[in-house]
Design an enzyme around this catalytic site. Structure first.
Site, PDB file in Angstrom:
ATOM      1  N   HIS A  93      -4.810   9.769 -18.706  1.00  0.00           N
ATOM      2  CA  HIS A  93      -3.432   9.163 -18.825  1.00  0.00           C
ATOM      3  C   HIS A  93      -2.781   9.537 -20.380  1.00  0.00           C
ATOM      4  CE1 HIS A  93      -4.439   6.458 -15.263  1.00  0.00           C
ATOM      5  NE2 HIS A  93      -3.154   6.772 -15.254  1.00  0.00           N
ATOM      6  N   GLU A 121      -3.404   5.467  -3.120  1.00  0.00           N
ATOM      7  CA  GLU A 121      -3.874   6.030  -4.178  1.00  0.00           C
ATOM      8  C   GLU A 121      -5.426   6.304  -3.914  1.00  0.00           C
ATOM      9  OE1 GLU A 121      -2.344   5.239  -8.461  1.00  0.00           O
ATOM     10  OE2 GLU A 121      -2.582   3.192  -7.491  1.00  0.00           O
ATOM     11  N   ASP A 125      -4.571   9.780  -8.565  1.00  0.00           N
ATOM     12  CA  ASP A 125      -5.982   9.196  -8.158  1.00  0.00           C
ATOM     13  C   ASP A 125      -6.209   9.292  -6.795  1.00  0.00           C
ATOM     14  OD1 ASP A 125      -6.794   7.439 -10.248  1.00  0.00           O
ATOM     15  OD2 ASP A 125      -4.874   6.380 -10.267  1.00  0.00           O
ATOM     16  N   CYS A 176       4.812   9.881  -6.763  1.00  0.00           N
ATOM     17  CA  CYS A 176       5.050   9.717  -8.317  1.00  0.00           C
ATOM     18  C   CYS A 176       3.636  10.351  -9.003  1.00  0.00           C
ATOM     19  CB  CYS A 176       5.415   8.381  -8.520  1.00  0.00           C
ATOM     20  SG  CYS A 176       4.059   7.015  -8.250  1.00  0.00           S
TER      21      CYS A 176
HETATM   22  C1  PEP Z   1      -1.390   8.447  -9.761  1.00  0.00           C
HETATM   23  O1  PEP Z   1      -2.463   7.984  -9.585  1.00  0.00           O
HETATM   24  O2  PEP Z   1      -0.831   9.421  -8.975  1.00  0.00           O
HETATM   25  C2  PEP Z   1      -0.284   7.663 -10.602  1.00  0.00           C
HETATM   26  C3  PEP Z   1       1.031   7.935 -10.526  1.00  0.00           C
HETATM   27  O3  PEP Z   1      -0.871   6.558 -11.416  1.00  0.00           O
HETATM   28  P1  PEP Z   1      -1.601   6.941 -12.444  1.00  0.00           P
HETATM   29  O4  PEP Z   1      -1.467   8.301 -13.036  1.00  0.00           O
HETATM   30  O5  PEP Z   1      -0.995   5.897 -13.739  1.00  0.00           O
HETATM   31  O6  PEP Z   1      -2.930   6.219 -12.158  1.00  0.00           O
HETATM   32 MG    MG Z   2      -2.989   5.983 -10.348  1.00  0.00          MG
END
Ligand code: PEP
Ligand code: MG
Length: 758
Positions: free
Chosen positions: A364, A605, A629, A676
């Site tokens: 992150h 995910e 994920d 996303c």
């Molecule tokens: C993902 O897992 O692709 C996502 C957009 O969520 P994060 O990266 O915040 O886990």
């Molecule tokens: Mg995620």
């Protein structure tokens, strides 16, 4: 044997430099195994030779001179095969090759073990004996264990510039030594290092010169006094329940704090110009090493007392540290694990680049850095950051490289890249107000992922058509407690208002995994398979409800809110969440708020959600794939672990097949489907997703112009052809090949350059 092994390993880890470590190994191994010879050869890639670098038993004059070409002699053969060779009569082996200057003709038995680091043979550890001796399997095992330890030490020494093999390179000015990590966020930058250490972690305290040593001595004395006071109180309180021996421990602590002991040494270091925290770390670490090397188990245990004491003093020092941190105009923020709070500590206009020694491309911290458009290197595990404060570095965020004290040439090269990049960004600015429309007139809305208030203007400036993912956990991460309903409402209102009437998709709190809140820590052995996302919030409806209420209140009169649920694995998690959302909605309507019930969506995910996408789609208003994920769970690769970063491929055919399956499910349920994850922000990834039939894509703002540019220069049918070819590949490299060929055929050569993706 085991005892000797432990002793040797300890001696090696306490060694000052690589040369002394090698000497220690050959000395101790020869003694422990009662052999005539122990030697270490290191591999020099420039000459393709194994050079004798340390030995006891062979002619000392040949050290640094005697060598064997790769593949030649027994040493060369061990290297070539990356395998142990154990011989009683070495001279009879067809590969035997006698190196005259070493005097090794006298030795019959040979046991050679490769020293391997990350698949590369760095050298060979050898023992030899005059008699015909059959070395046992336990002896082989001991050398293998030792060489594995040594491999880490050699690799680290090379990374910090203390590698013996580098001396050969020192004359070659064209080679700028660099540290390798993985790309976290594209872009290049030049700046000075500022290390930020987490609180009360002694090992992570960096070296730093202090401006006023006497002030630091005073701060240290104050901290000492506070620790002394606290120890006295504890010892008095516990006196009645403690045995004599345990009470003595407190006395030992007090003696260690004495001016003639640890404290005196720390003050000496401070007076030499090192700040108090750095001086404390140095002294405490020296004492710990000394205790850990002791034979007596009781004394060895005392190392933990020193560590504990060091931590206590550090905590006090950090509380009283009054020196206001001034950051350079071009700051390169370095930390072991970069957190949102650390990013907030450096003024935005001064932050030029980020280095995180832990974490990987999809951690992150990297995602946050990308959304801020800051060049970032992740997982630079060998970067010796503690000794780097204030030094100049060049950061290549595309390649994941850090160049320390760059040469004139290299500096110039990167200065040019920075200028070029700025002009490329400027060129793309003209696309801001035009749609992401292909040459055959297919339009795909491009939205942004946001997390900070600043993202609003940044995203609108890039032509975003709404927010496909607002990561609500980030405002939680920069606080010292859960934000109140009012605080959350204000924060969400800024986002909703900033983008209105465009849609804003707010994800409910997604903590756990690599996202911890400082005031709500979740400690697990397997955090990515643990208590994260919706699992946490459903277990804490009081937190969930406050957040939903805040989102709904913030949307009053704007009506552009969409709510999205993370980490859904079971359909009942959706049903339960919707019940809570409806409860909050009903309460607020009763309280007099004029609200429109927002669309509710789910993130796909985990593989289970892919297989059940159809059932999920039937329960909600939209779905959006979290490919970051999803990739880690399909490929079983921790997105946060640099050691397996090479195996993390969002365009692995298996991932592409799953992504395609989700679109099919969404279309069957007639609901919109978006993606996303970071894949959407990769120009080639965006084309594949468009070919699959995704209705919209959401990405970090910095990637949006590049993605729009490539879409406008491609056709939908080209992307469908490329997708079909990609789906026929059996590995990620094959997919990359297909992409390369297709982009080239479309004349998008610039996208082969470093400017592509992240
Ligand atoms: C993902 O897992 O692709 C996502 C957009 O969520 P994060 O990266 O915040 O886990
Ligand atoms: Mg995620």
């Amino acid at each position: 044997m085991l005892h000797s092994l432990r002793k040797i390993i300890q001696a090696v880890s306490a060694a000052e430099d690589l040369q002394s470590a090698l000497k220690l190994v050959v000395h101790h191994v020869r003694r422990a195994m009662r052999t005539d010879v122990c030697s270490i050869y290191l591999y020099f890639p420039q000459t393709d030779n194994y050079v004798l670098m340390a030995s006891e038993g062979l002619n000392q004059a040949s050290i640094g001179k005697a060598f064997l070409p790769s593949g030649k002699g027994l040493v060369g053969l061990v290297g070539l095969k990356a395998e142990t060779i154990n011989l009683t009569r070495a001279a009879e082996h067809p590969n035997f090759y006698y190196v005259q200057e070493t005097g090794e003709e006298a030795f019959n038995s040979f046991l050679g073990v490769p020293i391997v680091h990350h698949r590369k043979v760095l050298g060979i550890l050898v023992v030899q004996q005059r008699d015909e001796r059959q070395f046992g399997t336990d002896e082989e095992a001991m050398l293998i264990t030792l060489s594995a330890q040594l491999a880490g030490f050699i690799a680290h020494a090379e990374a910090i510039g203390g590698g013996l093999r580098q001396d050969a390179l020192a004359d070659d000015e064209s080679l700028d030594l660099h540290y390798e990590g993985v790309s976290g966020s594209g872009g290049v930058a030049i700046g000075h290092i500022a290390v930020i250490a987490p609180p009360a972690d002694l090992d992570k305290v960096p070296d730093r010169r202090c401006r006023n040593p006497e002030e630091q001595v005073e701060a240290f004395q104050t901290a000492l006094e506070a620790v002394r006071r606290k120890i006295k109180i504890v010892s008095r309180t516990l006196a009645r329940n403690l045995k004599n021996q345990e009470q003595e421990l407190f006395e030992v602590y007090m003696r260690m704090l004495d001016d003639n002991a640890l404290a005196g040494e720390v003050i000496q270091h401070i007076r030499q110009g090192q700040w108090a925290q750095g001086s404390l770390r140095r002294v405490v670490q020296q004492h710990i090493q000394a205790f850990e090397a002791m034979e007596d188990p009781y004394l060895r245990e005392r190392a933990s007392d020193i560590r504990d004491l060091g931590r206590r003093i550090l905590a006090e020092l950090q509380q009283t540290n009054t020196e206001v941190r001034e950051f350079e105009d071009s700051t390169v923020l370095v930390a072991e694990e970069v957190t949102a709070a650390m990013l907030a500590e450096v003024p935005a206009h001064k932050l030029k680049a980020i280095i995180s020694t832990l974490g990987s491309n999809n951690s992150h911290a990297a995602i946050l850095a990308r959304s801020m458009g800051i060049p970032t290197v992740m997982g630079a595990v060998d970067f010796p950051y503690r000794r780097m404060e204030g030094l100049e570095v060049v950061i290549d965020g595309y390649m994941g490289r850090i160049f320390l004290n760059p040469s004139q040439d290299l500096r110039h090269q990167y200065e040019q890249a920075i200028v070029e990049e700025a002009s490329f960004t400027k060129e793309l600015e003209i696309l801001r107000d035009v749609p992401a429309q292909t040459r055959d007139s297919h339009t795909i809305p491009l939205l942004v992922n946001t997390s900070l208030p600043l993202d609003v203007s940044r995203s609108l400036a890039q032509g975003a058509e709404g927010v496909g993912l607002y990561r609500t956990e980030v405002p939680f991460m920069i606080k010292e407690r859960f934000p109140s309903e009012e605080e959350q409402t204000d924060c969400y209102r800024t986002q909703l208002q900033g983008f209105a009437p465009l849609p804003v998709t707010m994800r409910t709190l997604d903590i756990g995994g690599d996202k911890n809140l400082p005031y709500f820590t979740i400690k697990e052995d397997n955090p990515f398979l643990g208590w994260r996302g919706i699992r946490v919030t459903l277990d804490h409806p009081e937190i969930f409800l406050v957040q939903i209420r805040a989102m709904l209140k913030a949307s009053e009169g704007l009506d552009n809110l969409r709510i999205m649920l993370p980490m859904i694995t079971h359909v009942n998690e959706i049903d339960e969440s919707i019940r809570w959302i409806d409860q909050a909605y009903a309460e607020l309507c009763e309280e007099g708020y004029q609200l429109v019930r927002p669309p509710i969506g789910v993130m796909i995910e985990v593989p289970a959600a892919v297989y059940q996408a159809r059932h999920i789609a039937e329960r909600v208003d939209f779905i959006s794939v979290g490919s970051n994920d999803l990739t880690q769970y399909i490929l079983a690769v921790d997105r946060d672990n640099p050691a397996v970063a090479d195996l993390y491929h969002t365009m692995h055919p298996a991932v592409l097949m799953a992504l395609q399956q989700v679109v099919t499910a969404a279309k069957a349920a007639a609901i919109p489907v978006s993606l996303c994850g970071e894949l959407a922000g990769d120009p080639a990834g965006a084309l594949l997703l468009m070919g699959m039939g995704y209705d919209s894509l959401s990405m970090n703002a910095a990637s949006l112009p590049k993605v729009k540019s490539v879409i406008r220069n491609f056709t939908l049918s080209q992307s469908q052809v490329m997708l079909q070819q990609a789906l026929q590949q059996v590995c990620a490299d094959g997919v990359q090949g297909v992409i390369r060929d297709n982009l080239k055929a479309a004349g998008l050569t610039r996208l082969h350059s470093r400017y592509v993706g992240n």
